[in-house]
Design a protein around this motif. Structure first.
Motif, PDB file in Angstrom:
ATOM      1  N   LEU A 175       1.085  -0.836   0.056  1.00 38.98           N
ATOM      2  CA  LEU A 175      -0.095   0.260  -0.118  1.00 38.98           C
ATOM      3  C   LEU A 175       0.900   1.399  -0.238  1.00 38.98           C
ATOM      4  N   ILE A 212      -9.109   1.950  -0.224  1.00 41.44           N
ATOM      5  CA  ILE A 212      -8.831   0.772   0.400  1.00 41.44           C
ATOM      6  C   ILE A 212      -9.495  -0.281   0.406  1.00 41.44           C
ATOM      7  N   GLU A 213     -10.722  -0.935   1.370  1.00 36.36           N
ATOM      8  CA  GLU A 213     -11.540  -1.781   1.541  1.00 36.36           C
ATOM      9  C   GLU A 213     -11.613  -2.302   0.203  1.00 36.36           C
ATOM     10  N   ILE A 216      -7.748  -4.086  -0.910  1.00 37.38           N
ATOM     11  CA  ILE A 216      -7.834  -5.318  -0.332  1.00 37.38           C
ATOM     12  C   ILE A 216      -8.480  -6.575  -0.272  1.00 37.38           C
ATOM     13  N   LEU A 227       0.261  -7.596   3.334  1.00 34.48           N
ATOM     14  CA  LEU A 227       0.020  -6.465   3.203  1.00 34.48           C
ATOM     15  C   LEU A 227       1.172  -5.994   4.097  1.00 34.48           C
ATOM     16  N   VAL A 229       2.260  -2.254   4.580  1.00 40.02           N
ATOM     17  CA  VAL A 229       1.847  -1.525   4.536  1.00 40.02           C
ATOM     18  C   VAL A 229       2.620   0.419   4.885  1.00 40.02           C
ATOM     19  N   THR A 235      -2.643   5.712   5.274  1.00 39.78           N
ATOM     20  CA  THR A 235      -2.624   5.307   5.819  1.00 39.78           C
ATOM     21  C   THR A 235      -2.714   4.995   7.292  1.00 39.78           C
ATOM     22  N   ASN A 238      -6.542   5.873   8.375  1.00 40.86           N
ATOM     23  CA  ASN A 238      -7.556   4.765   7.967  1.00 40.86           C
ATOM     24  C   ASN A 238      -6.359   3.583   8.537  1.00 40.86           C
ATOM     25  N   HIS A 239      -5.636   3.855   9.004  1.00 38.09           N
ATOM     26  CA  HIS A 239      -4.364   2.436  10.224  1.00 38.09           C
ATOM     27  C   HIS A 239      -6.152   1.854  10.970  1.00 38.09           C
ATOM     28  N   ILE A 242      -7.858  -0.733   8.015  1.00 41.63           N
ATOM     29  CA  ILE A 242      -6.556  -1.567   7.649  1.00 41.63           C
ATOM     30  C   ILE A 242      -6.425  -2.107   8.743  1.00 41.63           C
ATOM     31  N   TYR A 255       3.662  -3.369   9.560  1.00 43.67           N
ATOM     32  CA  TYR A 255       3.584  -1.986   9.372  1.00 43.67           C
ATOM     33  C   TYR A 255       4.427  -0.867   9.891  1.00 43.67           C
TER      34      TYR A 255
END
Length: 333
Positions: A175, A212-213, A216, A227, A229, A235, A238-239, A242, A255
């Motif tokens: 991402l 993003i949804e 994924i 993933l 990230v 990101t 919207n963490h 995710i 992450y």
């Protein structure tokens, strides 16, 4: 008419002037300074953002600066909204503060376009040389300096750590934001090491497609995926979504920051960002006292921490090799 002033009155007048002159000089020396702080990544009620600002203000106070007494701090929260942050950047530059504190690459890029004279101290910015913000780490030049998050090679490191935690991984969605030069560099670094790891990389551009949804969910329709990230305002903003999506689709994910893992993400490999805000306060102090930003070296992180959430691994059915958690600096069980 002639007015005669006695010796006592003359001394009193001169004494009063002697008292007033140092006070006036001190007032001139301690004029109210102005600092603009633009936090694009977080909203005003976001705990992560509040923690960072609290550390900055506390350090700044210990250095002798108190908001409302000898400095005025104009704080702007972007809450991950790029358009809102651009408007705030223009507003701060128009107000001509003594120093601007900027967070993340998009914010710094916008400010760089707006001013080449106002000193800027950055935090949480990746690959500042490759992104064109500074001429070099040791001697930044220009009006910008600060504290770096990651170098471009971290893209490959994140993918490698993810593969160690999930040996069956054969596909990885990265991402990233195509409008962020550092993110593009991270992606290229991941693509470079992917063949050595036996992993196929899928680039998910969250700048070109903010859904993003959907991205994924589509990626998760095939097995053995994971993933990566990257650090990006979207990101971070919207963490929570995710993290939920990764768990729902049983995707191992790595992450860049610890707070992702604290809130349920699988693992992170990154730095202590809050400590950068202490450094940013010291750099602002040094600039206010006469030093030039171009002479202050960009500070790179010296310590990286691996954090693993074994609760999340168990809930998603991921079998992490037994030796892997032994490498971690922090394990959540």
């Amino acid at each position: 008419m002639t007015v005669t002033i006695g010796r006592r009155e003359l001394l009193a007048a001169l004494g009063g002037a002697a008292v007033l002159w140092p006070l006036a000089a001190r007032a001139q020396a301690e004029r109210m300074r102005r600092i603009g702080v633009l936090v694009e990544t977080y909203g005003q009620t976001d705990r992560e953002g509040q923690d960072r600002i609290a550390v900055f203000l506390d350090t700044f106070r210990k250095l002798g600066w108190t908001d409302g007494r000898n400095v005025r701090i104009d704080l702007r929260w972007g809450a991950g909204d790029a358009d809102r942050s651009k408007a705030f950047a223009a507003e701060l530059v128009r107000s001509a503060p003594d120093v601007i504190v900027a967070v993340n690459n998009p914010t710094l890029a916008e400010l760089q376009q707006l001013t080449r004279t106002i000193p800027i101290v950055f935090a949480q910015v990746s690959d500042p040389v490759g992104s064109g913000f500074v001429a070099g780490i040791a001697r930044p030049g220009g009006n910008i300096t600060g504290f770096q998050n990651f170098e471009a090679t971290m893209g490959g490191k994140w993918l490698g750590v993810l593969k160690e935690a999930a040996p069956n991984l054969s596909r990885a969605a990265v991402l990233f934001g195509s409008n962020n030069a550092a993110n593009v560099a991270f992606l290229h670094a991941a693509e470079a090491v992917a063949p050595l790891l036996g992993v196929q990389v899928t680039a998910v551009d969250i700048d070109a497609d903010p859904e993003i949804e959907r991205a994924i969910t589509t990626f998760a329709s095939h097995p053995d995926g994971g993933l990566v990230v990257l650090p990006h305002p979207n990101t971070t903003a919207n963490h929570a979504s995710i993290i939920i999506l990764a768990a729902r689709h049983r995707l191992p994910a790595i992450y860049p920051f610890r707070f992702f893992v604290i809130e349920g993400g699988l693992m992170s490999y990154g730095i202590d960002q809050i400590d950068q805000w202490r450094g940013a306060a010291t750099y602002v102090d040094r600039i206010l006292r006469g030093e030039k930003p171009g002479d202050l070296p960009v500070q790179a992180p010296t310590k990286f921490e691996l954090v693993i959430n074994l609760k999340t691994a168990k809930a998603t059915g991921l079998h992490i090799p037994p030796a892997f958690p032994l490498r971690a600096d922090e394990v959540i069980e």
